[in-house]
Scaffold this active site. Structure first.
Site, PDB file in Angstrom:
ATOM      1  N   ILE A   1       0.841  -1.203   0.000  1.00 27.73           N
ATOM      2  CA  ILE A   1       0.000   0.000   0.000  1.00 27.73           C
ATOM      3  C   ILE A   1       0.876   1.253   0.000  1.00 27.73           C
TER       4      ILE A   1
ATOM      5  N   GLY B   1      -7.617 -19.359  14.900  1.00 25.47           N
ATOM      6  CA  GLY B   1      -8.374 -18.157  15.274  1.00 25.47           C
ATOM      7  C   GLY B   1      -8.907 -17.374  14.083  1.00 25.47           C
TER       8      GLY B   1
ATOM      9  N   TYR C   1      -1.479 -10.053  15.070  1.00 25.40           N
ATOM     10  CA  TYR C   1      -1.403  -8.903  14.152  1.00 25.40           C
ATOM     11  C   TYR C   1      -2.431  -7.842  14.528  1.00 25.40           C
TER      12      TYR C   1
ATOM     13  N   ILE D   1      -6.964 -23.397   0.312  1.00 26.98           N
ATOM     14  CA  ILE D   1      -8.098 -22.678   0.909  1.00 26.98           C
ATOM     15  C   ILE D   1      -8.184 -23.101   2.367  1.00 26.98           C
ATOM     16  N   TYR D   2      -8.096 -22.132   3.256  1.00 27.89           N
ATOM     17  CA  TYR D   2      -8.130 -22.450   4.684  1.00 27.89           C
ATOM     18  C   TYR D   2      -9.543 -22.851   5.114  1.00 27.89           C
TER      19      TYR D   2
ATOM     20  N   LYS E   1      -1.988  -3.963  16.015  1.00 23.01           N
ATOM     21  CA  LYS E   1      -2.503  -2.758  15.339  1.00 23.01           C
ATOM     22  C   LYS E   1      -3.478  -2.022  16.260  1.00 23.01           C
TER      23      LYS E   1
ATOM     24  N   ARG F   1      -6.616 -21.527   9.376  1.00 26.56           N
ATOM     25  CA  ARG F   1      -5.767 -20.597  10.140  1.00 26.56           C
ATOM     26  C   ARG F   1      -6.249 -20.597  11.592  1.00 26.56           C
TER      27      ARG F   1
ATOM     28  N   ALA G   1       4.216   1.700   8.041  1.00 22.18           N
ATOM     29  CA  ALA G   1       5.170   0.613   8.293  1.00 22.18           C
ATOM     30  C   ALA G   1       4.618  -0.338   9.341  1.00 22.18           C
TER      31      ALA G   1
ATOM     32  N   THR H   1      -6.286  -1.016  10.259  1.00 15.05           N
ATOM     33  CA  THR H   1      -7.013  -2.109   9.601  1.00 15.05           C
ATOM     34  C   THR H   1      -8.387  -2.338  10.230  1.00 15.05           C
ATOM     35  N   ASP H   2      -9.292  -2.892   9.449  1.00 14.44           N
ATOM     36  CA  ASP H   2     -10.616  -3.261  10.003  1.00 14.44           C
ATOM     37  C   ASP H   2     -10.515  -4.448  10.971  1.00 14.44           C
ATOM     38  N   GLU H   3      -9.372  -5.164  10.940  1.00 16.72           N
ATOM     39  CA  GLU H   3      -9.254  -6.365  11.793  1.00 16.72           C
ATOM     40  C   GLU H   3      -9.273  -6.024  13.275  1.00 16.72           C
TER      41      GLU H   3
HETATM   42  P1  NAD Z   1       3.409  -4.635   3.571  1.00 16.17           P
HETATM   43  O1  NAD Z   1       3.772  -5.782   4.467  1.00 16.17           O
HETATM   44  O2  NAD Z   1       3.287  -4.860   2.119  1.00 16.17           O
HETATM   45  O3  NAD Z   1       4.467  -3.444   3.782  1.00 16.17           O
HETATM   46  C1  NAD Z   1       4.934  -3.058   5.036  1.00 16.17           C
HETATM   47  C2  NAD Z   1       6.166  -2.189   4.840  1.00 16.17           C
HETATM   48  O4  NAD Z   1       6.633  -1.772   6.142  1.00 16.17           O
HETATM   49  C3  NAD Z   1       7.324  -2.934   4.174  1.00 16.17           C
HETATM   50  O5  NAD Z   1       7.887  -2.142   3.156  1.00 16.17           O
HETATM   51  C4  NAD Z   1       8.324  -3.150   5.314  1.00 16.17           C
HETATM   52  O6  NAD Z   1       9.670  -3.180   4.882  1.00 16.17           O
HETATM   53  C5  NAD Z   1       8.035  -1.936   6.206  1.00 16.17           C
HETATM   54  N1  NAD Z   1       8.420  -2.164   7.607  1.00 16.17           N
HETATM   55  C6  NAD Z   1       8.069  -3.223   8.389  1.00 16.17           C
HETATM   56  N2  NAD Z   1       8.636  -3.107   9.602  1.00 16.17           N
HETATM   57  C7  NAD Z   1       9.328  -1.938   9.592  1.00 16.17           C
HETATM   58  C8  NAD Z   1      10.120  -1.262  10.572  1.00 16.17           C
HETATM   59  N3  NAD Z   1      10.328  -1.787  11.791  1.00 16.17           N
HETATM   60  N4  NAD Z   1      10.678  -0.064  10.260  1.00 16.17           N
HETATM   61  C9  NAD Z   1      10.470   0.469   9.014  1.00 16.17           C
HETATM   62  N5  NAD Z   1       9.759  -0.149   8.048  1.00 16.17           N
HETATM   63  C10 NAD Z   1       9.193  -1.333   8.335  1.00 16.17           C
HETATM   64  O7  NAD Z   1       2.071  -4.052   4.201  1.00 16.17           O
HETATM   65  P2  NAD Z   1       0.783  -3.426   3.470  1.00 16.17           P
HETATM   66  O8  NAD Z   1      -0.149  -4.512   3.130  1.00 16.17           O
HETATM   67  O9  NAD Z   1       1.235  -2.477   2.432  1.00 16.17           O
HETATM   68  O10 NAD Z   1       0.149  -2.616   4.706  1.00 16.17           O
HETATM   69  C11 NAD Z   1       0.618  -1.302   5.011  1.00 16.17           C
HETATM   70  C12 NAD Z   1      -0.135  -0.785   6.213  1.00 16.17           C
HETATM   71  O11 NAD Z   1      -1.527  -0.755   5.940  1.00 16.17           O
HETATM   72  C13 NAD Z   1       0.046  -1.630   7.471  1.00 16.17           C
HETATM   73  O12 NAD Z   1       0.117  -0.763   8.575  1.00 16.17           O
HETATM   74  C14 NAD Z   1      -1.219  -2.469   7.525  1.00 16.17           C
HETATM   75  O13 NAD Z   1      -1.554  -2.791   8.852  1.00 16.17           O
HETATM   76  C15 NAD Z   1      -2.233  -1.507   6.923  1.00 16.17           C
HETATM   77  N6  NAD Z   1      -3.367  -2.145   6.236  1.00 16.17           N
HETATM   78  C16 NAD Z   1      -3.162  -3.115   5.295  1.00 16.17           C
HETATM   79  C17 NAD Z   1      -4.255  -3.639   4.617  1.00 16.17           C
HETATM   80  C18 NAD Z   1      -4.093  -4.685   3.528  1.00 16.17           C
HETATM   81  O14 NAD Z   1      -5.078  -5.192   3.024  1.00 16.17           O
HETATM   82  N7  NAD Z   1      -2.885  -5.028   3.106  1.00 16.17           N
HETATM   83  C19 NAD Z   1      -5.549  -3.205   4.913  1.00 16.17           C
HETATM   84  C20 NAD Z   1      -5.716  -2.232   5.913  1.00 16.17           C
HETATM   85  C21 NAD Z   1      -4.614  -1.692   6.547  1.00 16.17           C
HETATM   86  O1  DAU Z   2      -8.699  -6.724   6.520  1.00 23.18           O
HETATM   87  C1  DAU Z   2      -7.496  -6.024   6.332  1.00 23.18           C
HETATM   88  C2  DAU Z   2      -6.335  -6.989   6.435  1.00 23.18           C
HETATM   89  O2  DAU Z   2      -6.341  -7.776   5.250  1.00 23.18           O
HETATM   90  C3  DAU Z   2      -4.994  -6.284   6.600  1.00 23.18           C
HETATM   91  O3  DAU Z   2      -4.966  -5.579   7.815  1.00 23.18           O
HETATM   92  C4  DAU Z   2      -3.840  -7.301   6.585  1.00 23.18           C
HETATM   93  O4  DAU Z   2      -2.605  -6.624   6.639  1.00 23.18           O
HETATM   94  C5  DAU Z   2      -3.938  -8.088   5.278  1.00 23.18           C
HETATM   95  O5  DAU Z   2      -2.935  -9.079   5.262  1.00 23.18           O
HETATM   96  C6  DAU Z   2      -5.313  -8.723   5.126  1.00 23.18           C
HETATM   97  O6  DAU Z   2      -5.503  -9.772   6.132  1.00 23.18           O
HETATM   98  P1  DAU Z   2      -6.200 -11.176   5.764  1.00 23.18           P
HETATM   99  O7  DAU Z   2      -5.743 -12.186   6.729  1.00 23.18           O
HETATM  100  O8  DAU Z   2      -7.660 -11.006   5.573  1.00 23.18           O
HETATM  101  O9  DAU Z   2      -5.547 -11.413   4.291  1.00 23.18           O
HETATM  102  P2  DAU Z   2      -4.954 -12.740   3.587  1.00 23.18           P
HETATM  103  O10 DAU Z   2      -4.703 -12.381   2.166  1.00 23.18           O
HETATM  104  O11 DAU Z   2      -3.842 -13.337   4.382  1.00 23.18           O
HETATM  105  O12 DAU Z   2      -6.174 -13.742   3.654  1.00 23.18           O
HETATM  106  C7  DAU Z   2      -7.436 -13.428   3.074  1.00 23.18           C
HETATM  107  C8  DAU Z   2      -8.394 -14.560   3.391  1.00 23.18           C
HETATM  108  O13 DAU Z   2      -7.975 -15.724   2.659  1.00 23.18           O
HETATM  109  C9  DAU Z   2      -8.379 -14.969   4.851  1.00 23.18           C
HETATM  110  O14 DAU Z   2      -9.695 -15.360   5.227  1.00 23.18           O
HETATM  111  C10 DAU Z   2      -7.465 -16.172   4.893  1.00 23.18           C
HETATM  112  C11 DAU Z   2      -7.667 -16.809   3.534  1.00 23.18           C
HETATM  113  N1  DAU Z   2      -6.499 -17.517   2.951  1.00 23.18           N
HETATM  114  C12 DAU Z   2      -5.332 -16.832   2.885  1.00 23.18           C
HETATM  115  C13 DAU Z   2      -4.215 -17.429   2.340  1.00 23.18           C
HETATM  116  C14 DAU Z   2      -2.877 -16.697   2.291  1.00 23.18           C
HETATM  117  C15 DAU Z   2      -6.641 -18.790   2.427  1.00 23.18           C
HETATM  118  O15 DAU Z   2      -7.729 -19.389   2.472  1.00 23.18           O
HETATM  119  N2  DAU Z   2      -5.544 -19.369   1.857  1.00 23.18           N
HETATM  120  C16 DAU Z   2      -4.312 -18.749   1.804  1.00 23.18           C
HETATM  121  O16 DAU Z   2      -3.345 -19.360   1.299  1.00 23.18           O
END
Ligand code: NAD
Ligand code: DAU
Length: 351
Positions: free
Chosen positions: A14, A291, A158, A214-215, A162, A289, A84, A133-135
């Site tokens: 992001i 929980g 996680y 698929i979990y 957050k 997974r 980050a 995050t919504d989590e």
């Molecule tokens: P990502 O894992 O792709 O990227 C995280 C970045 O943070 C990486 O570039 C990593 O190198 C950096 N980082 C990690 N630890 C660090 C540290 N100690 N110091 C400096 N940099 C560090 O994550 P993302 O999916 O892009 O998510 C970004 C943010 O958005 C997170 O805070 C996450 O909780 C939030 N978020 C993600 C989602 C999603 O669907 N991916 C949804 C809602 C919120």
């Molecule tokens: O809701 C926002 C969150 O979405 C962010 O805060 C997190 O950073 C981001 O990783 C994401 O979390 P999820 O756990 O929802 O995303 P993930 O892609 O890991 O999994 C999505 C769904 O798919 C979840 O219900 C678990 C399931 N899954 C995931 C993987 C990797 C599977 O069934 N099989 C898989 O191999």
């Protein structure tokens, strides 16, 4: 004088979309990207803007307080957009302490240093934005939506890390009157996502005809949002969000995991010229997974009504664009899966 904005985690999924948006849209700002370059940080995500005059990359760890202090002393940032984090739920189950350090200690280090520096000018023109995050809201049953007023009920290491960071951000607002904003977003998808997350993992495995894990029963529900729509929300909240407020961001786009994976299989049968039904044969149900939250869904009416935000793409458009991006960017995926992306920093920065 240009506004100096520190964006943390800008080499991640992001963060890279947020950095690109801010660097291109706000030439009068100077954007500093602070990233540790963990396994999830990839500077190849930012190749197109890395030489922009209003962009600086800084490699560093937000957990190291002295380093964060020196950085603020040197640059005197006007704002922080904090992304980050350790972001993958499965990794938080096996290595929870990594999440405590990065997500909680890292956040409080930034808060403390920013507050100490900014309070001298009574926080005039300053802003600290926590991207969350919504989590943090826990897990829903078959009905209902997370609202900004939904009590926090995090259930994985996680989401607990957050939630803790969000509480600390609010504590700085209430205790020190620090100008903060927070947003809580649902599952993002799009280009540059690390292929440990469901959608890029499935696309890559289909391409290479590997099994699609698929979990559990596959009926867990997630709400999916195009990543650049989240970047747009972050832009709006940073500039127009009311101090001390929280904004939920979501795609109004709920899918059971199994339905979503079937959809990707069908689209990729067509895109790869395979017989209809070929890719679905790769689906394999695996151990759930621990929980595993059952359902997330977001009420985004506040950000829509107050800040005028809305999603720009339908899911059909976004999913098709996402699949095309991963198919067209084989080199990106090859570098990520082989690990060679981690040497890009040494090559570019000559270290
Ligand atoms: P990502 O894992 O792709 O990227 C995280 C970045 O943070 C990486 O570039 C990593 O190198 C950096 N980082 C990690 N630890 C660090 C540290 N100690 N110091 C400096 N940099 C560090 O994550 P993302 O999916 O892009 O998510 C970004 C943010 O958005 C997170 O805070 C996450 O909780 C939030 N978020 C993600 C989602 C999603 O669907 N991916 C949804 C809602 C919120
Ligand atoms: O809701 C926002 C969150 O979405 C962010 O805060 C997190 O950073 C981001 O990783 C994401 O979390 P999820 O756990 O929802 O995303 P993930 O892609 O890991 O999994 C999505 C769904 O798919 C979840 O219900 C678990 C399931 N899954 C995931 C993987 C990797 C599977 O069934 N099989 C898989 O191999």
């Amino acid at each position: 004088m240009s506004k100096k904005i520190l964006i943390t985690g800008g080499a991640g999924f992001i963060g890279s979309h947020v950095i690109r948006r801010f660097v291109n849209k706000y030439p009068d700002y100077h954007i500093f990207n602070l990233d540790k370059l963990t396994y999830a940080g990839n500077l190849e995500n930012l190749k197109d803007i890395e030489k922009a005059p209003n962009y600086t990359f800084i490699k560093g760890d937000i957990v190291e307080m002295d380093f964060v202090q020196e950085l603020f002393d040197l640059h005197q940032f006007d704002g922080v957009i904090h992304l980050a984090a350790e972001s993958h739920v499965d990794r938080s189950i096996t290595k929870p302490l990594d999440f405590i350090f990065a997500n909680i200690i890292g956040t409080v280090n930034l808060l403390k240093v920013a507050k100490d520096q900014w309070e001298e000018s009574n926080f005039e023109g300053k802003r600290f934005y926590q991207v969350s995050t919504d989590e943090v809201y826990g897990s829903l049953g078959d009905t209902g939506l997370f609202k900004e007023t939904t009590p926090y009920d995090p259930r994985s290491p996680y989401s607990a890390s957050k939630a803790s960071a969000d509480h600390l951000v609010r504590a700085y607002y209430h205790t020190y009157k620090m100008p903060v904003v927070i947003s809580n977003c649902s599952n993002n998808y799009g280009p540059n996502q690390f292929p440990e997350k469901l959608i890029p993992l499935i696309i890559n495995n289909i391409k290479h005809q590997k099994t699609l894990p698929i979990y559990g029963d596959g009926k867990n529900v997630r709400d999916w949002l195009w990543v650049d729509d989240h970047a747009n929300a972050i832009d709006l909240v940073y500039h127009k969000g009311a101090v001390g407020e929280t904004y939920n961001v979501g795609g109004n786009n709920e899918w059971q995991n199994i339905q979503l994976v079937r959809k990707v299989c069908q689209l990729m049968d067509a895109k790869l010229g395979r017989e209809p039904g070929t890719n679905e044969k790769l689906i394999t149900f695996v151990k759930d997974r621990a929980g595993h939250d059952r359902r997330y869904a977001i009420d985004s009416s506040k950000i829509t009504n107050d800040l005028g935000w809305k999603a720009s793409l339908t899911f059909a458009e976004g999913l098709s664009k996402t699949i095309d991006w991963y198919l067209e960017n084989e080199e990106w995926m090859e570098h990520v899966t082989s690990g060679t992306y981690q040497s890009y920093y040494q090559q570019q920065y000559n270290v």
